[in-house]
Design a protein around this motif. Structure first.
Motif, mmCIF file in Angstrom:
data_model
loop_
_atom_site.group_PDB
_atom_site.id
_atom_site.type_symbol
_atom_site.label_atom_id
_atom_site.label_comp_id
_atom_site.label_asym_id
_atom_site.label_seq_id
_atom_site.Cartn_x
_atom_site.Cartn_y
_atom_site.Cartn_z
ATOM 1 N N UNK A 1 4.754 2.443 12.669
ATOM 2 C CA UNK A 1 3.644 3.333 13.006
ATOM 3 C C UNK A 1 3.818 4.668 12.297
ATOM 4 N N UNK A 2 2.704 5.204 11.788
ATOM 5 C CA UNK A 2 2.693 6.587 11.326
ATOM 6 C C UNK A 2 1.910 7.403 12.345
ATOM 7 N N UNK A 3 2.509 8.479 12.825
ATOM 8 C CA UNK A 3 1.799 9.388 13.727
ATOM 9 C C UNK A 3 1.206 10.492 12.867
ATOM 10 N N UNK A 4 -0.130 10.606 12.867
ATOM 11 C CA UNK A 4 -0.784 11.634 12.062
ATOM 12 C C UNK A 4 -1.344 12.692 12.992
ATOM 13 N N UNK B 1 0.849 -1.186 0.000
ATOM 14 C CA UNK B 1 0.000 0.000 0.000
ATOM 15 C C UNK B 1 0.887 1.240 0.000
ATOM 16 N N UNK B 2 0.541 2.172 -0.866
ATOM 17 C CA UNK B 2 1.313 3.405 -0.882
ATOM 18 C C UNK B 2 0.372 4.604 -0.938
ATOM 19 N N UNK B 3 0.576 5.525 -0.026
ATOM 20 C CA UNK B 3 -0.197 6.774 -0.018
ATOM 21 C C UNK B 3 0.805 7.896 -0.234
ATOM 22 N N UNK B 4 0.555 8.727 -1.257
ATOM 23 C CA UNK B 4 1.515 9.780 -1.583
ATOM 24 C C UNK B 4 0.837 11.145 -1.640
ATOM 25 N N UNK B 5 1.237 12.017 -0.748
ATOM 26 C CA UNK B 5 0.750 13.412 -0.715
ATOM 27 C C UNK B 5 -0.768 13.516 -0.793
ATOM 28 N N UNK B 6 -1.423 12.688 -0.005
ATOM 29 C CA UNK B 6 -2.886 12.696 0.002
ATOM 30 C C UNK B 6 -3.411 14.010 0.583
ATOM 31 N N UNK B 7 -4.375 14.603 -0.119
ATOM 32 C CA UNK B 7 -5.003 15.838 0.343
ATOM 33 C C UNK B 7 -6.507 15.737 0.144
ATOM 34 N N UNK B 8 -7.250 16.046 1.203
ATOM 35 C CA UNK B 8 -8.717 15.963 1.100
ATOM 36 C C UNK B 8 -9.345 17.031 1.984
ATOM 37 N N UNK B 9 -10.263 17.804 1.385
ATOM 38 C CA UNK B 9 -10.974 18.804 2.171
ATOM 39 C C UNK B 9 -12.472 18.645 1.986
ATOM 40 N N UNK C 1 -1.842 10.538 -4.572
ATOM 41 C CA UNK C 1 -2.054 9.240 -5.217
ATOM 42 C C UNK C 1 -2.096 8.131 -4.180
ATOM 43 N N UNK C 2 -2.948 7.143 -4.434
ATOM 44 C CA UNK C 2 -3.019 5.977 -3.566
ATOM 45 C C UNK C 2 -2.856 4.746 -4.445
ATOM 46 N N UNK C 3 -2.030 3.826 -3.986
ATOM 47 C CA UNK C 3 -1.874 2.579 -4.710
ATOM 48 C C UNK C 3 -2.090 1.414 -3.756
ATOM 49 N N UNK C 4 -3.086 0.590 -4.066
ATOM 50 C CA UNK C 4 -3.363 -0.609 -3.275
ATOM 51 C C UNK C 4 -2.959 -1.798 -4.138
ATOM 52 N N UNK C 5 -1.846 -2.461 -3.786
ATOM 53 C CA UNK C 5 -1.303 -3.558 -4.589
ATOM 54 C C UNK C 5 -1.170 -3.137 -6.050
ATOM 55 N N UNK D 1 4.126 4.280 3.301
ATOM 56 C CA UNK D 1 4.198 3.064 2.505
ATOM 57 C C UNK D 1 4.096 1.873 3.436
ATOM 58 N N UNK D 2 3.248 0.914 3.085
ATOM 59 C CA UNK D 2 3.099 -0.284 3.908
ATOM 60 C C UNK D 2 3.636 -1.475 3.121
ATOM 61 N N UNK D 3 4.557 -2.209 3.738
ATOM 62 C CA UNK D 3 5.135 -3.376 3.075
ATOM 63 C C UNK D 3 4.238 -4.588 3.282
ATOM 64 N N UNK D 4 4.324 -5.538 2.353
ATOM 65 C CA UNK D 4 3.498 -6.731 2.450
ATOM 66 C C UNK D 4 3.844 -7.524 3.717
ATOM 67 N N UNK D 5 2.818 -7.997 4.432
ATOM 68 C CA UNK D 5 3.018 -8.808 5.631
ATOM 69 C C UNK D 5 3.186 -8.006 6.910
ATOM 70 N N UNK D 6 3.180 -6.683 6.773
ATOM 71 C CA UNK D 6 3.354 -5.821 7.949
ATOM 72 C C UNK D 6 2.044 -5.584 8.684
ATOM 73 N N UNK D 7 2.146 -5.279 9.986
ATOM 74 C CA UNK D 7 1.045 -4.585 10.654
ATOM 75 C C UNK D 7 1.496 -3.145 10.779
#
Lengths: 310, 254
Positions: A199-202, A4-12, A59-63, A25-31
């Protein structure tokens, strides 16, 4: 491999910016844990990944697939356990699982899932009659019934009692062992620390930090305390002179040494050199709570102790 | 099994577990007709109505009761509850579109009014000697189109309400209004012409149903200024299409 990859996501939403700029970025098999205070943009991020909302930019990429453009394919491969999503009161556990199985091309065997999630004796129980923990387990089972490669679990232990939370954690670890990549969204620090590989801290719609729990704690240079008693006389300068120590207090014969880095081994070494035996030695190990506070400037909320029903 | 057939199967089971709806929507119309027929005066053939009994003329109203109950009370409440509880939202994350569940709902609800009507017609015939619909084709058309118009109203309600509580309140108001024109409170024969004619435009179109069931009863309830049968059907069909379009336009998934 990247799951999974999330790149510069912006939403209002109108004038309100829910997500300013989120990348990870989330690698396969990770929590992979996503933590942050309420309103930080966690749920909006998850909704964009699940294809429920269209990002304003980024951009978002799921697999390797786009959640909006390749909606159908992403939904086959991504299991979602949503906060505040429910099921009809009168549906039984088995019916809900059979129904959800029928939505997917290659569903998992729901009978195995029921075993894995400890719901085997609840197969014919109606949703309304399940406890909070059982409802959450059913919700996890439904997120996994499509045989997904990635599962998103959003605030899954909110409202559970401490025992049910621990049971759920064990379960998540077992699910990961079956090869499913997990995106765990939570505002409970203990949960993220215990389960996550990274972990990502948002905070405020931005990523404040991404790392392993241990590294986040170290980065935040969290304050540690070592407490002990001594029988022999001890000169406090033996401790105050140590580079890792910032403060030494003595109250009613009880020593409290505050510092950072390798505090415990420094203190233990100094005591050994002074030939003093420490008794009743305790370390207040500070954890992700403090790291979170360091990154976001505010304390995390404490877990709700009581189970909410209904 | 495909997602739609499985959803229909599960929705059918859920419907059957909802004892209030099964009771009021499916069984009550038959019970109501039987209860009223226990009143001797309603069983007496009257020369003013060409030898028909009041119960013969009134029977289609009992039928309308079940149709209205399902279309404007049951369906909007279920859909509003699904939206409120996040059932539709949850479904949006699966390969099945949430419209699958709406479609299944409508199919199950239509099947239930068909069962309700069949049961009532059968019991009315067997127990009370009320003849089954004479003009069967016209009756089936009037029933289906009238139900579609009712469902259109129900779907508008389901589209705009925020909570299942609100769906229930709107449903009750609609129910009372529709059943008034459906002759539940005052038999249509006793209504002034103006109200009777207005009733031809109120779903499900009781005049068309009555006339198709029994032409003799239809003559009694008809007014001098009433519209012909097929025009009444066309009006109902138009209402179904317009209401369905409005509901689709206004519908919110979450």
């Amino acid at each position: 491999m990247t799951a999974l990859e999330v790149r510069n996501l912006h939403k209002r939403y109108g004038r309100h910016v829910a997500v300013e700029d989120v990348s990870f970025t989330v690698e396969e098999g990770e929590i992979f844990g996503v933590i942050g205070p309420n309103g930080a943009g966690k749920t909006t991020t998850v909704e964009c990944i699940a294809g429920l909302r269209t990002p304003d930019s980024g951009a978002i990429s799921v697999l390797g697939l786009d959640p909006i453009r390749d909606r159908a394919e992403v939904r086959e491969r991504l299991g979602v356990q949503l906060q505040e999503s429910g099921f009809p009161d009168a549906i039984t556990v088995a019916e809900a699982l059979e129904l959800y199985s029928s939505y997917y091309r290659n569903p998992a065997d729901w009978r195995e899932l029921v075993e894995l999630l400890g719901l085997a004796d609840k197969r014919d129980t109606r949703y309304k009659a399940l406890s909070g923990g059982q409802k959450q387990r059913l919700s996890i089972a439904l997120a996994l019934v499509g045989g997904p490669r990635i599962a998103i679990l959003d605030e899954l232990t909110t409202g559970l009692d401490p025992q049910a939370r621990r049971d759920t954690w064990n379960l998540i670890a077992r699910v990961r062992d079956t090869g499913v990549t997990i995106l765990l969204v939570t505002h409970f620090m203990d949960e993220a620390e215990r389960l996550s590989d990274r972990i990502a801290v948002i905070d405020g719609g931005r990523v404040a930090a991404v790392d392993t729990p241990a590294a986040l704690i170290a980065q935040a240079n969290a304050v540690q305390r070592v407490r002990f008693r001594v029988r022999q006389p001890l000169d406090g300068r033996v401790l105050t002179g140590l580079p890792d120590v910032t403060d030494v207090q003595i109250t009613e014969g009880r020593w409290t040494v505050t510092g950072s880095g390798q505090l415990l081994s420094s203190v233990a070494g100094a005591l050994a050199r002074a030939q003093v035996v420490a008794e009743d030695l305790r370390v207040d190990r500070h954890g992700l709570d403090d790291a979170f506070e360091a990154f976001t400037g505010r304390a995390p909320e404490s877990p709700e102790p009581l189970q909410k029903e209904g | 099994m495909s997602a739609l057939t499985k959803t229909i199967e599960v929705e059918t089971r859920l419907f059957l577990r909802d004892s209030a709806t099964v009771g009021f929507g499916v069984l009550f119309p038959t019970g109501l007709l039987l209860a009223l027929s226990a009143i001797p005066a309603l069983r007496e053939p009257s020369p003013e109505t060409g030898g028909l009994r009041s119960i013969d003329v009134w029977a289609p109203t009992a039928l309308v009761f079940g149709m209205v109950m399902i279309a404007v009370q049951h369906i909007p409440v279920v859909i509003a509850t699904y939206r409120e509880r996040g059932v539709l939202r949850r479904l949006s994350t699966t390969p099945a579109h949430p419209r699958t569940i709406l479609l299944a709902q409508m199919i199950v609800a239509f099947a239930s009014v068909v069962v309700s009507a069949a049961l009532m017609i059968l019991v009315a015939w067997a127990v009370l000697g009320i003849s089954p619909p004479t003009r069967l084709l016209e009756f089936v058309v009037a029933f289906t189109v009238g139900y579609a118009a009712l469902l259109g109203l129900g779907m508008i309600s389901a589209a705009v309400v925020r909570t299942s509580g609100a769906a229930n309140q709107i449903g009750t108001l609609l129910f009372v209004a529709l059943m008034f024109f459906g002759g539940a409170f005052l038999p249509r024969v006793l209504m002034p012409d103006l109200l009777r004619e207005a009733g031809e435009y109120i779903p499900p179109g009781l005049q068309a149903l009555t006339a198709a069931w029994s032409p003799e009863a239809g003559e009694i309830t008809a007014t001098a200024g009433g519209q012909p049968f097929w025009l009444q059907i066309a009006i109902m069909a138009g209402m179904a299409v317009v209401a369905g379009g409005i509901a689709a336009k206004l519908f919110r998934w979450e």
